[in-house]
Scaffold this active site. Sequence first.
Site, PDB file in Angstrom:
ATOM      1  N   SER A  99       0.575  -1.002   0.363  1.00 27.37           N
ATOM      2  CA  SER A  99       0.231  -0.309   0.072  1.00 27.37           C
ATOM      3  C   SER A  99       1.007   1.345  -0.172  1.00 27.37           C
ATOM      4  O   SER A  99       1.840   1.005   0.944  1.00 27.37           O
ATOM      5  CB  SER A  99      -0.701  -0.398   1.415  1.00 27.37           C
ATOM      6  OG  SER A  99      -1.225   1.001   1.570  1.00 27.37           O
TER       7      SER A  99
ATOM      8  N   TYR B 205      -2.618  -1.806   9.742  1.00 29.40           N
ATOM      9  CA  TYR B 205      -2.635  -2.228   9.068  1.00 29.40           C
ATOM     10  C   TYR B 205      -1.670  -1.468   7.787  1.00 29.40           C
ATOM     11  O   TYR B 205      -0.762  -2.174   7.222  1.00 29.40           O
ATOM     12  CB  TYR B 205      -4.031  -1.718   8.448  1.00 29.40           C
ATOM     13  CG  TYR B 205      -3.676  -1.553   6.468  1.00 29.40           C
ATOM     14  CD1 TYR B 205      -4.176  -3.003   5.984  1.00 29.40           C
ATOM     15  CD2 TYR B 205      -3.305  -0.352   5.844  1.00 29.40           C
ATOM     16  CE1 TYR B 205      -4.377  -3.246   4.320  1.00 29.40           C
ATOM     17  CE2 TYR B 205      -3.447  -0.698   3.916  1.00 29.40           C
ATOM     18  CZ  TYR B 205      -3.836  -2.462   3.668  1.00 29.40           C
ATOM     19  OH  TYR B 205      -3.883  -2.511   2.263  1.00 29.40           O
TER      20      TYR B 205
END
Length: 262
Positions: free
Chosen positions: A147, A160
């Site tokens: 990400s 995350y």
Amino acid sequence: MTKVAIVTGSATGMGATCAIDLAARGWNVTINYSRSKKEADETYAKVKAQGVEAIVVQADVGQEVDCRKLAAETLSEWGRIDGLINNAATTKFQKAGDLEGVTPEDFDRLFRVNATGAFMMSRAVFSVMRKQWEESKERGAIVNVSSNATLTGNGSSLPYVLSKGALNTLTPMLARWLSPAVRVNTVCPGFIQTRWIRNGIGESEYNKMIYDEEQRTPLRQAGTPEQMSEAALFLLTEASNITGQIIVVDAGDHLGPPPRRC
């Protein structure tokens, strides 16, 4: 010889698109899901429509036995494994600045799937890929899906982002450790127009994010699963002299706001 790939978390979103796009290139595909069987079956039908073979395997990549099963069932079906896309991921949505919004157990769960799972899947397929290299110099390829939150400091939650940062760190290590039999690279998507994000943040915020991406990013566009698949499949199927790289696919979002003019 028809090539074979495993795409984890490929029932929906970017993973499903990668599976379908690989099939369009003539690859046989193992479709993986943990809970979304209906969607996995729908992806299976779309893959089969491309004229290739496919199987659907339920597996939680956060569990070592399931990772081994996913590799074993793929090998049993086709006798080879050429590619792996470590796409499966999970999160807990946390309000920015809310340090009490996650627990140590959340960190454990997210790291287990997002980082440790990618390692366990890579380990599960490595022996097959190494054998193919030794016997016929056919090199395997692994693509991790991380990400751009690892660069921007924005993301759905602290665990995350940290788990995806660990995945970025894993990439050059595996690129060294698995060489020369396997290439290992990572894509770092930014915002993607998927059900996963829409369900996580709600319809209103989701539409606002699309608008913001279209107004704010250098390319003035909000990412799609197709654009992310395009980058992942380049690394998996074409980038024959690239390994250990982390490619950001976010319309330039990680560059930040434009500089002030003097």
